[in-house]
Design an enzyme around this catalytic site. Structure first.
Site, PDB file in Angstrom:
ATOM      1  N   ASP A 208      -2.984   7.917  -9.117  1.00  0.00           N
ATOM      2  CA  ASP A 208      -4.201   8.444  -8.498  1.00  0.00           C
ATOM      3  C   ASP A 208      -3.912   9.707  -7.677  1.00  0.00           C
ATOM      4  OD1 ASP A 208      -6.889   8.550  -7.777  1.00  0.00           O
ATOM      5  OD2 ASP A 208      -6.549   7.335  -5.978  1.00  0.00           O
ATOM      6  N   GLU A 452       3.829   0.355  -7.256  1.00  0.00           N
ATOM      7  CA  GLU A 452       2.817  -0.416  -7.980  1.00  0.00           C
ATOM      8  C   GLU A 452       3.081  -0.495  -9.483  1.00  0.00           C
ATOM      9  OE1 GLU A 452      -1.101   0.913  -6.984  1.00  0.00           O
ATOM     10  OE2 GLU A 452      -0.927   0.363  -4.880  1.00  0.00           O
ATOM     11  N   TYR A 505      -5.837  -3.454  -0.321  1.00  0.00           N
ATOM     12  CA  TYR A 505      -7.048  -2.782   0.156  1.00  0.00           C
ATOM     13  C   TYR A 505      -8.196  -3.782   0.230  1.00  0.00           C
ATOM     14  CZ  TYR A 505      -4.541   1.590  -0.603  1.00  0.00           C
ATOM     15  OH  TYR A 505      -3.618   2.608  -0.540  1.00  0.00           O
ATOM     16  N   GLU A 541       0.765   0.216   2.184  1.00  0.00           N
ATOM     17  CA  GLU A 541      -0.495   0.944   2.027  1.00  0.00           C
ATOM     18  C   GLU A 541      -1.635   0.050   2.479  1.00  0.00           C
ATOM     19  OE1 GLU A 541      -1.450   2.674  -1.760  1.00  0.00           O
ATOM     20  OE2 GLU A 541       0.588   3.396  -2.110  1.00  0.00           O
TER      21      GLU A 541
END
Length: 647
Positions: A208, A452, A505, A541
């Site tokens: 991303d 990831e 998240y 994160e």
């Protein structure tokens, strides 16, 4: 796991292992520094540039563009180096261009470099994305697979062939990503001519951030004598108030050589010396390297001057190289991360090399601004998400005491075909290059081999076991991790890392808009991971997008208020778990950054606590208040830094 017990014996064993690993690599990759025996000529500025827009992107090779001046092959434009080429022009086809682009620069080489055959001349490219080939005066001198890391070649014999002509440097760069590159990607050709132009294809990526391309870091010419210091490896330790610098100097081009090694303090006073190419320098009343806000004198660096006197069949040479050295130790227990045998808590950020116009191009004003913002907000660390950053940035970290988790470009390993042997071998090569470049930086305290990955897939266990063991063999003195967003019970690489790093998240990608789930889900996440692996954890994160200036009360997604509440809800849980096994928190992200176009991104990723132009959102002040409070709880600060506004 790196144990703090019996540190002296452990460090000696690590030293032998690190020196043995260094011998496996072809040559060193010392950062070019000027000295009495070395000169550096930087080639930053405007280069001639041409994108190969032929259907197969191969016209430049078919017609051998490197054999003549680039402007003689067709239209060229000015292109700044270093910079990404994507945002420099108004041409949308260049912004999203995939394939070969060509750079050229003619350089006047100092006459003394040419006349003195005892001078070795080297071209060095700081980084180019992603596959590069370099020619000098039409002769290929090197090629390199991968971005973010330097490569170089000796070119003295070529520029001496015709000293009356300028030195013409041609660099071809290809940003195509495949399943075997780092990061991986794939090319998708679409042949339906009723919907797409003939020859239409897209570059699929699995990360991303925008796939910026070009020559991103400085291109240099530098000199050494023909007999020269090729590499230096240091491993540091201390006992009571005595520091130990275990070192090894590698020499190239000499049949016989003598070495003098002098370690000097900040004032230039000699504190230890040796006349051996390897050994131990003992420093009485040592000044240790401490992280920012952990000590009143962070980032203390000694200078190790290596002076080589060497002879070959024809002459005698002297070479001088000076390496900054920070004396510190790193170790890990089941619940703590220790720097100099004291608990260290990461309160920092994730970043990107990203800015307007320049893309990923190296830019000193931006770097200095970012460091000022890091120190303003009380951050003591960052992860080089998701690739190695410029060497100059790590040098700044060394000087300012900013702790670094050094990550390779292993981001987006999602396709099962990217776990094959060809991909693994390239990944191992990249870790070789990364460790070789960054092994002597005191600020680098941990290696991260991926971000990831699809670590639940069956081939992932062998892949990451091999990769992590290889990295530990290269450098046994630092812990190794990778960053996971997999299910804790199915992550096949977690048993092999020293520190668990987790990206999550809650109330954003999962249960969007439901802030109330954060405390429960985050607590469950930590308990599950620690319960299974009994290793310290970093929340590597977390965060939420916030469009600057967008407000809502009650908070709604994409507003600054929502981003604030997400952070505060996470911080409440962090405060509980850092009393147990949580050793760090790294916000995603330091600043907004560019991504590919898509329906989930409005001109890039907006999870930054600063805008892309480095202006603070409300969340930046939340982090500032928190990080300074953490620093005052855990650090050893001089009086003038206890109040953050005093910066």
């Amino acid at each position: 796991m790196l144990s703090p017990e019996r540190p002296g014996l452990f460090r000696v064993l690590c030293l032998f292992a690190l020196f043995e690993a260094a011998c496996l690599l072809d040559t060193g990759m010392l950062f070019p520094r000027e000295s009495s025996s070395r000169e550096v000529k930087e080639l930053s500025g405007l280069w001639s540039f041409r994108a190969d827009k032929s259907p197969d992107r191969n016209q430049g090779f078919d017609k051998a563009w490197y054999k003549s001046r680039l402007r003689e092959t067709g239209p060229v434009i000015d292109m700044p180096v270093p910079a990404s080429y994507n945002d420099i022009t108004q041409d949308p086809t260049l912004r999203d261009f995939i394939g070969w682009v060509w750079y050229e620069r003619e350089v006047v080489v100092p006459a003394r470099w040419i006349t003195d055959e005892g001078t070795r001349v080297v071209i060095r490219v700081g980084s180019a994305h992603y596959y590069s080939i370099v020619w000098v005066n039409g002769v290929k001198v090197t090629e390199h697979n991968g971005g973010h890391l330097p490569f170089e070649a000796e070119v003295g014999s070529l520029i001496r062939k015709d000293p009356t002509q300028p030195c013409r440097i041609t660099i071809a760069v290809n940003n195509t990503l495949t399943l075997e590159t780092l990061p991986p990607g794939s090319i998708q050709h679409i042949d339906d001519i009723t919907k797409y132009p003939k020859g239409f294809f897209v570059q699929n990526i699995y990360f991303d951030f925008f796939n910026y391309a070009g020559i991103h870091r400085p291109v240099l010419l530098y000199t050494t004598p023909t007999a020269y210091v090729d590499d230096i490896t240091v491993v540091t330790d201390f006992l009571d108030n005595t520091g130990r610098v275990n070192y090894k100097v590698s020499v190239q081009g000499a049949t016989t050589a003598t070495v003098k090694v002098t370690l000097m303090d900040k004032d230039g006073h000699c504190v230890a010396s040796s006349t051996e190419p390897f050994g131990v320098l003992k420093v009485v009343d040592v000044n240790l390297w401490w992280p920012y806000l952990m000590h009143e004198s962070p980032g203390y660096l000694y200078s190790m001057e290596v002076r080589l006197m060497a002879a070959n069949e024809r002459s005698t040479h002297e070479d001088v190289y000076t390496l900054p050295v920070g004396i510190r130790t790193v170790s890990v227990t089941s619940t703590q991360f220790l720097i100099n045998k004291k608990p260290f808590y990461f309160h920092g950020v994730n970043k990107h090399e990203d800015s307007d116009i320049r893309g990923k191009g190296f830019d000193w004003p931006l770097i200095v601004k970012d460091f000022n913002l890091l120190k303003w907000m009380g951050a003591n660390s960052f992860r080089t998400s998701h690739y190695p950053y410029a060497e100059e940035i790590l040098q700044m970290c060394d000087r300012h005491g900013i702790v670094v988790i050094d990550e390779c470009p292993g981001v987006g390993i999602k396709d099962i075909r990217s776990f094959r042997n060809a991909s693994l071998n390239h990944h191992l090569d990249v870790m070789d290059e990364l460790v070789r470049r960054d092994k002597n930086h005191a600020s680098v305290v941990m290696w991260s081999v991926a971000n990831e990955p699809a670590s639940e897939m069956p081939p992932a266990e062998f892949y990451f076991k091999t990769l992590i063991q290889h990295t530990k063999a290269l450098d046994p003195t630092r812990p190794v991790t990778y960053v996971s967003n997999s299910h804790y019970a199915r992550d096949k690489g977690a048993p092999y890392v020293d520190v668990i790093c987790i990206n999550s998240y809650f109330s954003w990608y999962h249960d969007p808009g439901h802030l109330e789930v954060i405390p429960l889900q985050l607590n469950t996440q930590f308990e599950n991971w620690y319960g299974k692996y009994q290793k310290p954890i970093i929340q590597s994160e977390y965060g939420a997008d916030a469009v600057p200036g967008l407000h809502s009360d009650p908070p709604m997604m994409f507003t600054e208020e929502y981003q604030k509440v997400v952070l505060q809800s996470c911080h409440d849980v962090f405060d509980q778990k850092r009393k147990q096994y949580l050793i760090g928190e790294l916000i995603w992200n330091f600043a907004d950054f560019m991504t590919v176009q898509g329906i989930t991104r409005v001109v890039g990723n907006k999870k930054g606590v600063f805008t892309r132009q480095r202006q603070p959102k409300a969340a930046a002040f939340i982090l500032k208040e928190r990080y300074w409070r953490l620093a005052n709880e855990t650090g050893r600060l001089p009086p003038w830094t206890k109040y953050p506004c005093s910066l």
